[in-house]
Design a protein around this motif. Structure first.
Motif, PDB file in Angstrom:
ATOM      1  N   UNK A  83       0.833  -1.208   0.000  1.00  0.00           N
ATOM      2  CA  UNK A  83       0.000   0.000   0.000  1.00  0.00           C
ATOM      3  C   UNK A  83       0.866   1.256   0.000  1.00  0.00           C
ATOM      4  N   UNK A  84       1.907   1.254   0.806  1.00  0.00           N
ATOM      5  CA  UNK A  84       2.785   2.421   0.882  1.00  0.00           C
ATOM      6  C   UNK A  84       3.508   2.642  -0.442  1.00  0.00           C
ATOM      7  N   UNK A  85       3.960   1.576  -1.061  1.00  0.00           N
ATOM      8  CA  UNK A  85       4.717   1.695  -2.302  1.00  0.00           C
ATOM      9  C   UNK A  85       3.855   2.191  -3.463  1.00  0.00           C
ATOM     10  N   UNK A  86       2.599   1.768  -3.519  1.00  0.00           N
ATOM     11  CA  UNK A  86       1.764   2.103  -4.684  1.00  0.00           C
ATOM     12  C   UNK A  86       0.802   3.253  -4.433  1.00  0.00           C
ATOM     13  N   UNK A  87       0.320   3.401  -3.204  1.00  0.00           N
ATOM     14  CA  UNK A  87      -0.574   4.516  -2.902  1.00  0.00           C
ATOM     15  C   UNK A  87       0.200   5.702  -2.360  1.00  0.00           C
ATOM     16  N   UNK A  88       1.179   5.441  -1.511  1.00  0.00           N
ATOM     17  CA  UNK A  88       1.974   6.515  -0.911  1.00  0.00           C
ATOM     18  C   UNK A  88       1.664   6.765   0.543  1.00  0.00           C
ATOM     19  N   UNK A  89       0.567   6.200   1.066  1.00  0.00           N
ATOM     20  CA  UNK A  89       0.235   6.451   2.474  1.00  0.00           C
ATOM     21  C   UNK A  89       1.319   5.881   3.373  1.00  0.00           C
ATOM     22  N   UNK A  90       1.494   6.506   4.527  1.00  0.00           N
ATOM     23  CA  UNK A  90       2.557   6.093   5.428  1.00  0.00           C
ATOM     24  C   UNK A  90       2.218   4.729   6.026  1.00  0.00           C
ATOM     25  N   UNK A  91       3.232   4.044   6.530  1.00  0.00           N
ATOM     26  CA  UNK A  91       3.052   2.668   6.989  1.00  0.00           C
ATOM     27  C   UNK A  91       2.013   2.565   8.095  1.00  0.00           C
ATOM     28  N   UNK A  92       2.026   3.498   9.041  1.00  0.00           N
ATOM     29  CA  UNK A  92       1.049   3.438  10.139  1.00  0.00           C
ATOM     30  C   UNK A  92      -0.372   3.541   9.604  1.00  0.00           C
ATOM     31  N   UNK A  93      -0.589   4.400   8.610  1.00  0.00           N
ATOM     32  CA  UNK A  93      -1.914   4.546   8.019  1.00  0.00           C
ATOM     33  C   UNK A  93      -2.298   3.286   7.242  1.00  0.00           C
ATOM     34  N   UNK A  94      -1.324   2.697   6.550  1.00  0.00           N
ATOM     35  CA  UNK A  94      -1.590   1.458   5.816  1.00  0.00           C
ATOM     36  C   UNK A  94      -1.992   0.339   6.773  1.00  0.00           C
ATOM     37  N   UNK A  95      -1.292   0.226   7.886  1.00  0.00           N
ATOM     38  CA  UNK A  95      -1.645  -0.801   8.874  1.00  0.00           C
ATOM     39  C   UNK A  95      -3.019  -0.540   9.482  1.00  0.00           C
ATOM     40  N   UNK A  96      -3.366   0.752   9.672  1.00  0.00           N
ATOM     41  CA  UNK A  96      -4.697   1.084  10.168  1.00  0.00           C
ATOM     42  C   UNK A  96      -5.784   0.687   9.188  1.00  0.00           C
ATOM     43  N   UNK A  97      -5.527   0.929   7.903  1.00  0.00           N
ATOM     44  CA  UNK A  97      -6.482   0.517   6.870  1.00  0.00           C
ATOM     45  C   UNK A  97      -6.705  -0.990   6.909  1.00  0.00           C
ATOM     46  N   UNK A  98      -5.619  -1.745   7.014  1.00  0.00           N
ATOM     47  CA  UNK A  98      -5.737  -3.203   7.043  1.00  0.00           C
ATOM     48  C   UNK A  98      -6.500  -3.653   8.280  1.00  0.00           C
ATOM     49  N   UNK A  99      -6.234  -3.017   9.418  1.00  0.00           N
ATOM     50  CA  UNK A  99      -6.936  -3.388  10.657  1.00  0.00           C
ATOM     51  C   UNK A  99      -8.438  -3.201  10.519  1.00  0.00           C
ATOM     52  N   UNK A 105       7.294   8.975   8.137  1.00  0.00           N
ATOM     53  CA  UNK A 105       6.749  10.330   8.051  1.00  0.00           C
ATOM     54  C   UNK A 105       5.285  10.344   8.495  1.00  0.00           C
ATOM     55  N   UNK A 106       4.742  11.558   8.636  1.00  0.00           N
ATOM     56  CA  UNK A 106       3.336  11.705   9.024  1.00  0.00           C
ATOM     57  C   UNK A 106       2.402  11.663   7.826  1.00  0.00           C
ATOM     58  N   UNK A 107       2.837  12.172   6.692  1.00  0.00           N
ATOM     59  CA  UNK A 107       1.982  12.252   5.506  1.00  0.00           C
ATOM     60  C   UNK A 107       2.815  11.984   4.264  1.00  0.00           C
ATOM     61  N   UNK A 108       2.272  11.211   3.344  1.00  0.00           N
ATOM     62  CA  UNK A 108       2.985  10.858   2.131  1.00  0.00           C
ATOM     63  C   UNK A 108       2.567  11.704   0.943  1.00  0.00           C
ATOM     64  N   UNK A 109       2.889  11.248  -0.269  1.00  0.00           N
ATOM     65  CA  UNK A 109       2.562  11.976  -1.489  1.00  0.00           C
ATOM     66  C   UNK A 109       1.117  11.741  -1.907  1.00  0.00           C
ATOM     67  N   UNK A 110       0.700  12.436  -2.950  1.00  0.00           N
ATOM     68  CA  UNK A 110      -0.572  12.142  -3.589  1.00  0.00           C
ATOM     69  C   UNK A 110      -0.369  11.040  -4.621  1.00  0.00           C
ATOM     70  N   UNK A 111      -1.451  10.476  -5.101  1.00  0.00           N
ATOM     71  CA  UNK A 111      -1.395   9.244  -5.865  1.00  0.00           C
ATOM     72  C   UNK A 111      -0.727   9.409  -7.231  1.00  0.00           C
TER      73      UNK A 111
END
Length: 507
Positions: free
Chosen positions: A98-114, A328-334
């Motif tokens: 998710x982080x590699x293709x969407x850009x969201x940070x790892x903590x946010x990606x793990x929250x999405x999965x949860x 980081x706290x915030x990643x790039x846009x898609x």
């Protein structure tokens, strides 16, 4: 349907479809680039399906349906439990995708999965959730009971902003209920779908029950009109949601079509402004604002606006923007095009008379300069007539609209074209209760900025945020992915009374 760039096959890695339990190249040679948005480079290509490729995916699901439908509920639940265990054990792999293709940070990606796993766990209750009802002796010797049975092949079309969670809103319930699935993920970040489909097979799911087809408008349209697809589940922008609903329903399908949003946070003068400022930053800039439940408008009831804006701006200074792999706290846009579109609203805000309190352009980032960066942006004194207010910007842009009263703020929310999510921040219980009753929005938070319901309640908005009346997951998901059948039963004995041509009546 999208403005995806297409290309012919290159030496770059190519992501195939997943059909009948295996990688499937398909008949089309069209591909689209999949970017690493933090680096601004093409990481791989994804195949774009032809109508024939969609037909192959649906045929696989259709062939698998009779056996899967007859598979015991106990066996289905064992597979779903195995999937849940595997997903928990390997969620770090999925987060990295998710982080590699969407850009969201790892903590946010793990929250999405949860939050997606919550729906998997909800689906584990299918033996109870799909139970029918029984009424004994409704007439002499007559019983009536209901059954819930699967639909058949179901289609899911998911957006780029939640490549794991949104598909999990649908396919665990659909599969646990006995349906087979064809998933069409966003072509912008498609790899998570294949990863989840392969993990489901590792958990024991038979081939053909869960298929993934990649593509653009051609693939979407083929799913919408396919005679063997019984339902369509969609999350995305409002214009596309409306198109999905009208097209699929006109072809006799059940449809869940969830659209866009412009979510407001109403801040009353008695609110805890530190709590409110934290919530506004978290809800406005998490996942770079690319959430349909993001707060994009703060309605500040005077006299709190100046203090609240100062607190929000101060917190924004501490946000670290950069590659999601770097903590980081915030990643790039898609994509670059989306970044440029969001950034264009900064000039528009100035033209329309708003104050640009924080300009996210040129932000210093912890990442490569070629990434699709835009820092958190804050506007004040935004007019409700401006496109900055009217449009779903879908980026890290937070607008403050100053109002004089609760009533004025409520009226602005209720006059809006969208009705997805909203929140009120107050220490007044009466005001909170009044707001939840009067606001014309489908999901409401009281001192909660992102009121996404837990898995055993259902997700869905009002007005132009949803089309039709079918919500996602929860009880609505059970009803959507099953058909109810009513059975009236009488086992005759020698005293049944003989022939009677009159209309049956209760006795």
């Amino acid at each position: 349907m999208t403005d995806t760039l297409t290309d012919t096959l290159t030496d770059t890695e190519v992501l195939n479809h997943w059909i009948n339990g295996a990688n499937h190249e398909g008949s089309s040679t069209r591909t689209a680039p999949v970017y690493n948005p933090a680096r601004g480079i093409v990481a791989k290509q994804v195949r774009l399906a032809s109508t024939a490729d969609v037909d192959a995916a649906v045929a696989s699901a259709l062939a698998a349906f009779p056996v899967w439908r007859e598979t015991s509920q106990a066996k289905r639940q064992t597979i779903m439990y195995n999937f849940r265990e595997l997903l928990n054990a390997r969620k770090g792999e999925l987060a990295d995708i998710l982080t590699a293709e969407h850009g969201k940070v790892t903590a946010d990606a793990l929250g999405e999965i949860a939050r997606g796993i919550e729906v998997v766990e909800f689906a584990l209750g299918m033996p109870h959730l799909a139970k029918g009802e029984f009424s004994e002796n409704v007439s002499t010797g007559v019983d009536v009971y209901t059954l819930r049975q699967p639909l058949g092949v179901v289609g899911i079309i998911s957006p780029f902003n939640f490549p794991a969670m949104v598909p999990m809103w649908f396919y665990p319930i659909a599969i646990a209920a006995g349906n087979t699935v064809v998933l069409k993920p966003s072509e912008k970040d498609p790899s998570a779908a294949n990863w989840m489909a392969e993990l489901m097979m590792e958990a024991g799911l038979p081939a053909g029950v869960f298929n993934v087809i990649h593509g653009d408008k051609e693939a979407v349209d083929a799913l919408l009109v396919h005679p063997d697809v019984q339902s369509i589940s969609f999350v995305g922008s409002t214009p596309i949601a409306k198109y999905i609903f009208e097209t699929a329903s006109s072809h006799g399908k059940r449809v869940q079509a969830l659209g866009g949003a412009k979510n407001h946070m109403l801040v009353l003068p008695d609110a805890d402004l530190d709590l409110t400022a934290d919530a506004a930053v978290n809800a406005g800039f998490g996942s770079a604002g690319e959430r349909c439940m993001a707060i994009s408008v703060v309605l500040a009831v005077e006299p709190v606006a100046d203090d609240l804006i100062a607190k929000i701006a101060e917190r924004m200074k501490g946000l670290r923007v950069g590659d999601g792999m770097r903590g980081c706290d915030m990643g790039p846009l898609i994509t670059e095009a989306h970044r440029d579109k969001v950034a264009s609203y900064i000039d528009l805000a100035t033209t329309d008379g708003a104050d640009v309190v924080v300009d996210g352009r040129g932000v210093e980032v912890d990442g490569e300069a070629s990434g699709f960066w835009l820092g958190p942006t804050l506007f004040d004194k935004v007019s409700t007539e401006s496109a900055v207010y009217q449009d779903e910007i879908f980026g890290p842009v937070l607008s403050v609209v100053r109002v004089e009263s609760y009533e004025e703020g409520l009226d602005i929310i209720n006059r809006g074209r969208y009705g997805n999510g909203t929140a009120i921040f107050t220490n007044d219980g009466g005001a909170g209760r009044r707001f939840q009753h009067e606001v014309q929005v489908g999901m409401v938070g009281i001192n909660v900025p992102i009121p996404v319901p837990v898995a055993y309640h259902s997700f869905g908005g009002w007005k132009e945020s949803a089309f039709g009346d079918a919500k996602a997951y929860g009880p609505a998901g059970i009803a959507f992915f099953t058909r109810e059948k009513a059975v009236t039963s009488r086992w005759l004995d020698p005293s049944h009374g003989g022939i009677n041509l009159g209309f049956p009546q209760s006795h």
